[in-house]
Design an enzyme around this catalytic site. Structure first.
Site, PDB file in Angstrom:
ATOM      1  N   ASP A 240       8.928  -2.267  -5.474  1.00 51.84           N
ATOM      2  CA  ASP A 240       7.577  -2.165  -5.278  1.00 51.84           C
ATOM      3  C   ASP A 240       7.125  -0.840  -6.110  1.00 51.84           C
ATOM      4  O   ASP A 240       5.975  -0.777  -6.863  1.00 51.84           O
ATOM      5  CB  ASP A 240       7.295  -1.761  -3.726  1.00 51.84           C
ATOM      6  CG  ASP A 240       7.428  -2.903  -2.889  1.00 51.84           C
ATOM      7  OD1 ASP A 240       8.197  -3.849  -3.206  1.00 51.84           O
ATOM      8  OD2 ASP A 240       7.556  -2.455  -1.462  1.00 51.84           O
TER       9      ASP A 240
ATOM     10  N   SER B  40       0.741  -1.331   0.096  1.00 52.10           N
ATOM     11  CA  SER B  40      -0.007   0.219   0.120  1.00 52.10           C
ATOM     12  C   SER B  40       0.784   1.289  -0.050  1.00 52.10           C
ATOM     13  O   SER B  40       0.529   2.289  -0.449  1.00 52.10           O
ATOM     14  CB  SER B  40      -0.996   0.073   1.304  1.00 52.10           C
ATOM     15  OG  SER B  40      -0.361   0.037   2.362  1.00 52.10           O
TER      16      SER B  40
HETATM   17  P1  ADP Z   1       2.573  -2.360   3.094  1.00 48.49           P
HETATM   18  O1  ADP Z   1       2.939  -3.488   3.057  1.00 48.49           O
HETATM   19  O2  ADP Z   1       1.099  -1.936   2.809  1.00 48.49           O
HETATM   20  O3  ADP Z   1       3.300  -1.485   2.062  1.00 48.49           O
HETATM   21  P2  ADP Z   1       3.869  -0.340   4.743  1.00 48.49           P
HETATM   22  O4  ADP Z   1       4.121  -0.395   6.443  1.00 48.49           O
HETATM   23  O5  ADP Z   1       4.978  -0.438   3.659  1.00 48.49           O
HETATM   24  O6  ADP Z   1       2.825  -1.616   4.535  1.00 48.49           O
HETATM   25  O7  ADP Z   1       2.880   0.931   4.466  1.00 48.49           O
HETATM   26  C1  ADP Z   1       1.836   1.135   5.147  1.00 48.49           C
HETATM   27  C2  ADP Z   1       1.699   2.563   5.726  1.00 48.49           C
HETATM   28  O8  ADP Z   1       1.437   3.406   4.483  1.00 48.49           O
HETATM   29  C3  ADP Z   1       0.440   2.941   6.398  1.00 48.49           C
HETATM   30  O9  ADP Z   1       0.648   2.510   7.866  1.00 48.49           O
HETATM   31  C4  ADP Z   1       0.139   4.462   6.093  1.00 48.49           C
HETATM   32  O10 ADP Z   1       1.320   5.240   6.754  1.00 48.49           O
HETATM   33  C5  ADP Z   1       0.602   4.550   4.690  1.00 48.49           C
HETATM   34  N1  ADP Z   1      -0.495   4.407   3.701  1.00 48.49           N
HETATM   35  C6  ADP Z   1      -0.776   3.269   2.998  1.00 48.49           C
HETATM   36  N2  ADP Z   1      -2.099   3.501   2.430  1.00 48.49           N
HETATM   37  C7  ADP Z   1      -2.551   4.663   2.873  1.00 48.49           C
HETATM   38  C8  ADP Z   1      -3.757   5.459   2.416  1.00 48.49           C
HETATM   39  N3  ADP Z   1      -4.645   5.019   1.747  1.00 48.49           N
HETATM   40  N4  ADP Z   1      -3.915   6.476   3.160  1.00 48.49           N
HETATM   41  C9  ADP Z   1      -2.939   6.892   3.845  1.00 48.49           C
HETATM   42  N5  ADP Z   1      -1.744   6.163   4.285  1.00 48.49           N
HETATM   43  C10 ADP Z   1      -1.532   5.063   3.488  1.00 48.49           C
HETATM   44 MG    MG Z   2       5.345  -0.861   2.182  1.00 48.61          MG
END
Ligand code: ADP
Ligand code: MG
Length: 388
Positions: free
Chosen positions: A178, A133
């Site tokens: 990514d 994400s």
């Molecule tokens: P992932 O494996 O999903 O990439 P990460 O820890 O690298 O996990 O990233 C997740 C973080 O990215 C969330 O805790 C948040 O801070 C940010 N994030 C992801 N999606 C969103 C969103 N839709 N709105 C705001 N922040 C987001």
């Molecule tokens: Mg990540």
């Protein structure tokens, strides 16, 4: 909600929050790594694909130098002056979108001279499930600013901007995989990325024609030692490369492994063997996809899991069970994906067996007394694009 609804909702929410229409809506997908684990920081090969879970950024430029971000994910609205943006003043989720502006500045864009912007973010990429994400939010904002600021940066450059934001503004020591998948992905295809040259090629997956799907089994396990484990694996890889007198393990081939065994301790050797054989497996997967199609890659996915379990030692019992249960239910290959110590496994599964794999994996988890996993399919999809 379908993806068109997400797009119109993002535009409507922007109007609601900021009291004017957005200039446009851009989106970028999460990703799954098909094969090539822990090879990125060893300058090796990875083969991720963009998935049908995306993050939307509705963006409107402003007349001043202020940047404001909001997200359906959080109540906060964060505001900064672009001329002042730096890693020191960024924290929390807004470091991802605002880190992109800062990283563009590091790439020579004069932020003090740029129009400020408002951004509203929404997403259906599950957060923290290993589907990136983080890259999805970075890349959606990166292509939006690139277009609205008329920067005309190419996508490999935008991928590096996203990585810089994540490394320095967020502070997560991740590779470029990514962002590359999110920006370069194509429908029913994977992105074959050489992490040394950063050259990439699109490789046809052919899942649709072969009637195959990727089932994700999110174990919901996350271990406190994941960060430490990641750092320790990186250190072992560096030690192995040093013992062999090479710059990185990319320079070591399968034929060099006999010699490697003699110049390092057994644990370092097994770490090295994972990286060296994993690079070979990525190349073998690309070759198999091109020459024989996706039915030929199941065994390679299985071998990758065994290598991560036994040599690199980054699997956990839940991931091992997910793999075994999915294979027993008819998946043609399965492996843990991502950094390890928890997270998700993927299972390449004939479409007509997806329901069977789902129920048998869930049953195996229940029987083992493990927390119920989240199980769903993902489809290889197009990379970042303008939606509206
Ligand atoms: P992932 O494996 O999903 O990439 P990460 O820890 O690298 O996990 O990233 C997740 C973080 O990215 C969330 O805790 C948040 O801070 C940010 N994030 C992801 N999606 C969103 C969103 N839709 N709105 C705001 N922040 C987001
Ligand atoms: Mg990540």
């Amino acid at each position: 909600m379908n993806h068109d609804d997400f797009t119109s909702q993002a535009a409507a929410d922007f109007l609601d929050r900021f009291g004017r229409a957005a200039d446009g809506v851009w989106s970028a997908p999460g990703r799954v790594n098909l094969i090539g684990e822990h090879t990125d920081y060893n300058e090796g090969f990875v083969l991720p694909f963009a998935i049908d879970r995306r993050t939307w950024a509705a963006v409107g430029l402003r007349d001043d130098n202020t940047a404001r971000v909001t997200s359906t994910f959080s109540e906060d609205e964060v505001e900064v002056e672009l001329a002042q943006v730096s890693p020191e003043i960024l924290d929390g989720w807004s470091a991802y979108p605002l880190g992109i502006a800062w990283a563009l500045g590091e790439n020579g864009i004069d932020l003090a001279g740029q129009a400020g912007f408002d951004v509203h973010i929404s997403s259906d990429v599950p957060v923290g499930a290993g589907l990136s994400s983080s890259a999805a939010i970075e890349c959606a904002v990166a292509i939006a600013l690139d277009e609205r600021w008329q920067l005309e940066l190419d996508r490999p450059t935008l991928a590096r901007v996203g990585q810089l934001a994540e490394n320095k503004a967020v502070g997560a020591p991740t590779g470029i995989m990514d962002q590359s998948a999110s920006l370069l992905g194509r429908r029913d295809s994977a992105v074959f990325l050489d992490c040394r040259s950063l050259r990439s090629e699109i490789v046809d997956l052919g899942f649709q024609a072969a009637g195959l799907e990727i089932v994700i089994i999110d174990t919901k396990v996350s271990h406190a030692h994941a960060t430490g484990g990641y750092a320790a694996r990186r250190a072992s890889c560096e030690a192995g490369a040093a013992a062999l007198g090479v710059e990185s393990l990319r320079d070591v081939g399968v034929a060099d492994l006999d010699r490697a065994r003699e110049v390092m301790d057994d644990e370092t050797f097994r770490r090295v063997r994972h990286i060296v054989t994993e690079n070979a497996r990525v190349l073998a997967t690309v070759r198999a996809l091109r020459e024989s199609g996706p039915l030929a890659i199941g065994e390679i996915l299985d071998a990758s899991h065994v290598s991560m379990r036994d040599d690199f030692e980054i699997s956990v019992p839940e991931l091992d069970l997910a793999v075994v249960a999915a294979r027993a239910a008819g998946a043609i290959g399965a492996r843990m994906t991502g950094g390890g110590f928890g997270g998700a496994a993927i299972a390449l599964t004939p479409s007509h067996l997806v329901a069977e794999v789902t129920s048998q994996v869930a049953a195996a988890f229940a029987e083992a007394g493990y927390r119920a996993p989240e199980i769903f399919t993902v489809t290889p999809s197009d990379g970042a694009k303008r939606e509206l």
